[in-house]
Design a protein around this motif. Structure first.
Motif, short mmCIF file in Angstrom:
data_model
loop_
_atom_site.label_atom_id
_atom_site.label_comp_id
_atom_site.label_asym_id
_atom_site.label_seq_id
_atom_site.Cartn_x
_atom_site.Cartn_y
_atom_site.Cartn_z
N ASN A 264 1.73 4.37 7.20
CA ASN A 264 1.91 3.79 6.85
C ASN A 264 2.01 4.34 5.44
O ASN A 264 2.16 5.71 4.29
N SER A 265 2.44 3.29 4.17
CA SER A 265 2.47 3.56 2.78
C SER A 265 1.68 4.21 2.43
O SER A 265 1.93 5.46 1.62
N PRO A 266 0.52 4.26 2.29
CA PRO A 266 -0.36 5.59 1.59
C PRO A 266 0.04 7.21 2.14
O PRO A 266 0.23 7.96 1.43
N THR B 287 -2.01 2.99 -7.00
CA THR B 287 -0.93 2.83 -6.20
C THR B 287 -0.53 1.56 -5.98
O THR B 287 0.93 0.95 -5.99
N ARG B 288 -1.22 0.57 -5.56
CA ARG B 288 -1.20 -0.78 -4.90
C ARG B 288 -2.50 -1.80 -5.37
O ARG B 288 -3.52 -1.32 -5.50
N ARG B 289 -2.16 -2.91 -5.05
CA ARG B 289 -2.96 -4.08 -5.24
C ARG B 289 -3.51 -3.23 -4.18
O ARG B 289 -3.80 -3.42 -3.35
N THR C 258 -13.14 -5.36 10.42
CA THR C 258 -11.91 -4.54 10.65
C THR C 258 -11.40 -4.52 8.99
O THR C 258 -11.97 -4.94 7.78
N ASN C 259 -10.13 -3.74 9.05
CA ASN C 259 -9.74 -3.66 7.80
C ASN C 259 -8.79 -5.22 7.18
O ASN C 259 -9.48 -5.69 7.65
N PRO C 260 -8.50 -5.48 5.80
CA PRO C 260 -8.27 -5.92 5.10
C PRO C 260 -6.97 -7.33 6.08
O PRO C 260 -7.51 -8.25 6.30
N PRO D 189 0.63 -5.56 9.89
CA PRO D 189 1.55 -6.40 9.41
C PRO D 189 3.05 -5.65 8.64
O PRO D 189 4.03 -6.24 8.60
N THR D 190 2.86 -3.98 8.57
CA THR D 190 3.70 -3.57 7.83
C THR D 190 4.68 -4.92 7.07
O THR D 190 5.60 -4.47 6.79
N GLY D 191 3.99 -4.92 5.64
CA GLY D 191 4.68 -5.36 4.42
C GLY D 191 5.47 -4.70 3.92
O GLY D 191 7.09 -5.19 4.21
N THR D 192 5.76 -3.08 3.51
CA THR D 192 6.49 -2.74 2.46
C THR D 192 7.15 -2.14 3.45
O THR D 192 8.79 -1.84 3.82
N1 UDP Z 1 -2.66 -2.74 2.51
C1 UDP Z 1 -3.94 -3.30 0.99
N2 UDP Z 1 -2.66 -3.34 0.48
C2 UDP Z 1 -1.60 -3.62 0.04
C3 UDP Z 1 -0.58 -3.73 1.66
C4 UDP Z 1 -1.99 -3.05 3.10
O1 UDP Z 1 -4.49 -2.16 1.10
O2 UDP Z 1 -1.42 -4.33 -0.68
C5 UDP Z 1 -3.57 -1.63 3.48
C6 UDP Z 1 -4.44 -3.03 4.85
O3 UDP Z 1 -5.95 -1.85 5.33
C7 UDP Z 1 -3.90 -3.56 5.84
C8 UDP Z 1 -2.84 -2.52 5.70
O4 UDP Z 1 -2.86 -1.45 4.57
O5 UDP Z 1 -4.03 -4.18 6.65
C9 UDP Z 1 -1.71 -2.36 6.79
O6 UDP Z 1 -0.56 -3.14 5.79
P1 UDP Z 1 0.82 -3.47 6.28
O7 UDP Z 1 0.74 -3.25 7.67
O8 UDP Z 1 1.49 -4.26 5.05
O9 UDP Z 1 1.42 -1.54 4.85
P2 UDP Z 1 2.72 -1.08 4.41
O10 UDP Z 1 2.02 0.39 5.38
O11 UDP Z 1 3.46 -1.46 5.18
O12 UDP Z 1 2.90 -1.15 2.88
#
Ligand code: UDP
Length: 569
Positions: free
Chosen positions: A71-73, A160-162, A268-270, A417-420
């Protein structure tokens, strides 16, 4: 590395190390090297130097080949001073002024580091209750959610992000009606996703058209009654209006709570995929299923998938070790249960490549096969780690101790969701269908660029029907549905989120949920013309199909839509 222009842009903007003047201190490979080195260092106590180098190489390979991404962090912060590597947190909200503002502070610290926070507001006394110390009256959970929201807004710029939040209220809280409608106006509480915490009793009351009791969380006494069906209808209407609230089945989260002696799961988380105990955090990671395609055999390479899952579990378990937690309580809980969440991305892409329509029984069956395989292999990998490094510290308080299964991680699978991440890997996100087959993106100087789904582009070139004009035509609606120049079998396979009927969205979510320890992030897309009855049907079907929650989105129902078919900024 094969990265799209978009992926490079995102990585440069947010992920790569920079000096104080904003100059890049590393390139993309450098970022993956930094991450691989830091995560491998958790094995220092278990292996010699050569072993450590080998592990680092494995991790580096797995990420640069885009077969697995954490995940992104983790990508942003590993090996850097902040060192906070988890995406998901749940914090408790106590019914005291000190408790509430302590949690706001802690949430701000988490947001700053790229993590998202979930809260249940169910313990807060209802609006109008007495405040003993002042003789005044309480303003209720929703008013405090607005304070959390404002704090998130303020941290947004520097982080670092929203920052993202999940707000949950139990359906039997006396302020539930105010909560259900609190995002009726879409410009309110914008940094929150909200979900109603539904109980089995409530669902039964809906079915039999009965009243149910509202309970004061402070006194634990009933303070009123509501008709369950009417409340359900209001939830449905609000969700129809603009997608909020979602619903989450609390009893199911707790049925799968592997450490019930440590407490109850209330949030749960967001994005809903990770139920956690208060003060627990979880780091996620996703296998890119599209990269598991054996193109020659036109099948999914299960051997490669099994190996990747094993390495990914090792990676995510190491993350727990080197992670710098923002709070002592979080450190203790997270190291105590060692939860990890391995999931997938690129699911729709591999289905397309295999020629299987997303909305087909074959796809649902394959979903079960793939996820069962991932879950089994992830658990096996965690059991192997336990033999080498020990079980998680709260093991004795877990269901595993009773079953005699020695495992290192209290949970191993979650579908994020794997948005990024999916953007970086250049594949479809999570288990969602492809959003648009092609779309127009505005680039600098008002130039327009047509983006075409890479799997479709390949199929179109191979099938000899690729042309720029055709891609432009598809971009007008995003879908192939009415494009007669394209062979019918291709149109059947390359379906978009809007072509897929709602029940197939739910079926897919349920198929993955069946073999996922935690939960599944999924949006059930509905057309703009969908009715409230359609929404009710989706909610009821998701409940019957054993989903842990459900989120819907009706096209065009929010002023601000992240992606618009036809035109993307
Ligand atoms: N999340 C967050 N801010 C964001 C996007 C994601 O805090 O702008 C957290 C949130 O808990 C979400 C989780 O990261 O449920 C996983 O999101 P995602 O898989 O889209 O993250 P990615 O690792 O792809 O950035």
């Amino acid at each position: 590395m094969k990265l799209s222009e978009n992926a490079i842009k995102v990585l440069e903007k947010r992920y790569l190390s920079k000096d104080e003047n904003g100059n890049l201190l590393e390139d993309v490979e450098g970022m993956f090297r930094r991450v691989a080195k830091e995560i491998a260092s958790a094995d220092e106590k278990y292996t010699h130097k050569a072993g450590l180098v080998e592990i680092e190489e494995q991790f580096y390979e797995m990420m640069t080949s885009l077969e697995f991404l954490p995940n992104s962090p983790t990508l942003m912060n590993a090996g850097r001073p902040l060192g906070q590597l988890s995406a998901c947190f749940v914090l408790p909200v106590e019914d005291t002024m000190e408790g509430i503002f302590e949690t706001i502070k802690n949430a701000a610290l988490i947001h700053k580091s790229g993590g998202g926070t979930g809260f249940s507001f169910s313990r807060l006394r209802p609006k109008g209750s007495a405040v003993n110390s002042t003789g005044g009256v309480a303003s209720g959970p929703i008013s405090f959610m607005k304070v959390f929201n404002a704090a998130t807004e303020a941290v947004k710029q520097g982080g670092t992000r929203r920052g993202a939040n999940m707000g949950i209220l139990r359906v039997d809280h006396p302020d539930i009606l105010e909560f259900i409608s609190c995002k009726k106006d879409n410009s309110e509480i914008t940094n929150f996703n909200i979900s109603v915490g539904i109980t089995e009793d409530f669902m039964k009351a809906v079915e039999y058209n009965l009243e149910y009791e509202l309970i004061d969380p402070k006194t634990k006494k009933p303070v009123g009654k509501l008709n369950a069906k009417q409340v359900f209808d209001i939830i449905v209407e609000m969700a129809w209006k603009n997608g909020e609230p979602g619903i989450i089945f609390l009893d199911r989260l707790n049925r799968d709570n592997v450490t019930p002696e440590l407490g109850e799961i209330e949030s749960t988380n967001p994005c809903g995929e990770q139920p956690l105990l208060p003060y627990e955090a979880c780091n996620l990671g996703s296998v890119n299923l599209y990269s598991m395609l054996d193109a020659e055999k036109n099948s999914l390479d299960f051997d490669k998938l099994g190996l990747t899952v094993k390495k990914a579990v090792h990676f995510l378990d190491n993350v727990i070790e080197v992670n710098k937690y923002p709070l002592k309580e979080i450190d203790e809980m997270t190291r105590g249960t060692r939860k990890i969440g391995l999931g997938v991305m690129g699911w729709a892409d591999i289905l397309c490549a295999l020629g299987i329509p997303y909305d087909s029984q074959r796809a649902i069956e394959l979903a079960g096969t793939v996820m069962e395989f991932i879950q089994k292999n992830a658990q096996k990998a965690s059991e192997e780690l336990a033999r080498q490094k020990g079980v998680f510290p709260y093991y004795e308080q877990s269901i595993y101790a009773k079953k005699g299964i020695r495992i290192r991680n209290a949970t191993t699978t979650t579908i994020a969701p794997t948005g990024t991440l999916s953007l970086i890997a250049g594949v479809s996100s999570g288990i969602e269908p492809v959003f648009a087959i092609s779309y127009i993106r505005n680039v600098m100087d008002n130039n327009e660029l047509i983006e075409v789904n890479p799997v479709f582009k390949k199929a179109a070139l191979e099938g000899n029907f690729y042309s720029d004009e055709l891609m432009k035509k598809i971009a007008e609606s995003g879908t192939l549905k009415h494009i007669e120049e394209i062979p019918e079998e291709v149109r059947k396979v390359f379906v978009t989120a809007h072509d897929v009927r709602p029940e197939w969205h739910v079926k897919m979510q349920a198929a993955f949920q069946k073999y996922t320890d935690n939960a599944v992030s999924k949006t059930v897309n509905l057309s703009h013309e969908a009715t409230t009855d359609d929404v009710r049907e989706v909610f009821t079907f998701a409940y019957r199909a054993q989903c842990k929650g459900v989120t819907i989105y009706r096209d065009g129902s929010r002023d601000m839509q992240v992606l618009n078919i036809g035109k993307v900024q």
